[in-house]
Design an enzyme around this catalytic site. Sequence first.
Site, PDB file in Angstrom:
ATOM      1  N   TYR A 144       0.889  -1.164   0.000  1.00  0.00           N
ATOM      2  CA  TYR A 144       0.000   0.000   0.000  1.00  0.00           C
ATOM      3  C   TYR A 144       0.916   1.200   0.000  1.00  0.00           C
ATOM      4  CZ  TYR A 144      -4.409  -2.405   1.079  1.00  0.00           C
ATOM      5  OH  TYR A 144      -5.542  -3.173   1.025  1.00  0.00           O
ATOM      6  N   THR A 170      -1.078  -2.307  -4.792  1.00  0.00           N
ATOM      7  CA  THR A 170      -2.538  -2.214  -4.788  1.00  0.00           C
ATOM      8  C   THR A 170      -2.953  -0.780  -5.087  1.00  0.00           C
ATOM      9  OG1 THR A 170      -2.766  -4.062  -3.280  1.00  0.00           O
ATOM     10  CG2 THR A 170      -4.610  -2.528  -3.366  1.00  0.00           C
ATOM     11  N   LYS A 266      -2.420  -4.308  -8.921  1.00  0.00           N
ATOM     12  CA  LYS A 266      -3.676  -4.931  -8.470  1.00  0.00           C
ATOM     13  C   LYS A 266      -4.750  -3.872  -8.253  1.00  0.00           C
ATOM     14  CE  LYS A 266      -5.388  -7.764  -4.607  1.00  0.00           C
ATOM     15  NZ  LYS A 266      -6.104  -6.848  -3.729  1.00  0.00           N
TER      16      LYS A 266
END
Length: 402
Positions: A144, A170, A266
């Site tokens: 993250y 992500t 992602k």
Amino acid sequence: MRWTGHRPIRGTPPVTVITCIDDFKPLYRRRVPRMFYDYAESGSWTEQTFRENTTDFARIRLRQRVARDMSGRTTATEMIGRPVAMPVALAPVGLLGMQHADGEVAAARAAEAFGVPFTLSTMSIGSIEDVAEATTAPFWFQLYTMKDEGFLAALIRRAKDARCSALVITLDLQIVGQRHKDIRNGLSAPPKPTPRNIVDIATRWRWGAGMLGAKRRTLGNIVGHAPGADDPARMHEWVAEQFDTTLDWDKVARIREMWGGKVILKGILDADDARRAVEVGADAIVVSNHGGRQLDGALSTIRMLGPVLDAVGGATEVHVDSGIRSGQDVLKAVAMGATGAWIGRAFVYGLGAMGGPGVTRALEVIHKELDTSMALCGYRDIRDVGREALLVPEGFSGRWEG
Ligand SMILES: Cc1cc2nc3c(=O)[nH]c(=O)nc-3n(C[C@H](O)[C@H](O)[C@H](O)COP(=O)(O)O)c2cc1C
């Protein structure tokens, strides 16, 4: 309690028979405190996207073929150049160590033994170093992006030192989608000693006993590793403040350079974003809506997979997650054109219900379903499965005005 693929034998203790992923759920619910069961078993707001991720998979049908040689089958293939026993990866899931004591290590070991990749979340309880120490196969690390550049660089360096073989960035969580149950339950790791939590945990004594012996009970990648992140009680606020709302494609490209290895992006759910991901040099993308936990009202991933594949045109690997609960779902994803199918809740249910053996059992269940369904569709090798294995309702991806 033991699990078995067979019926209980008279005179033996009660046995939980796991025939499919849903069989884990009653046991999972009994074993794990309500707060962590709800954390996994929820989507954001109305949960429309969470629900449709699974119901849309069910709308696609498989094409039954007969009188085809089905001997000598294999589900083995590759994901970003890595040999895998089947085209499945364990998706990054936060707080696995609250589903079961040392849950990250248990899941990573089960994945390694089975021959599929494990992805460690930034928001894990077990740290990068814990998982590296407990495993030999390289795992993937999910990042993250945080505002604190020093902390970000340190995380990347730690993942490199741990020999992680891919960085999974992500992109669909710069701000957190609201999940009502987490607010009502006051989600925290470890749980706060409120009267409600004390009663809840008292009825889950196995979980509590396991936690007493666990190596960690709070975010292991963060606590003690970042300035201002020393107080476990304030961890969730710290994290919420730290998500980088300024993240853009330039920063993605910069992180890719800092990492210098394979990068998986992602959280892609749009054809234009998929093209941008190719431009920044992604080795793979994961078509994902975070399991319906972020933008409620977004389309299911299996609907968006076709348009994203068309946009990418083979320029990078396309993987998919969100809503995969069976080997049939994996087969549908692969037949659509995905190189890999990632599972989140499907292995979390197993972990919460039975620890590491539950993750193994979840993988076994999915593998058996995949292998048998592939055979009944007339294939012996997963790498040969293509779009002709599917019956897709007309207009499945939909005609949505942009
Ligand atoms: C409880 C839970 C926690 C999650 N935590 C993370 C996370 O820390 N990082 C991340 O990239 N995705 C996270 N995800 C999303 C998963 O990686 C994956 O996209 C999602 O679970 C796929 O949907 P499925 O659960 O229906 O298989 C989480 C999902 C769940 C259910």
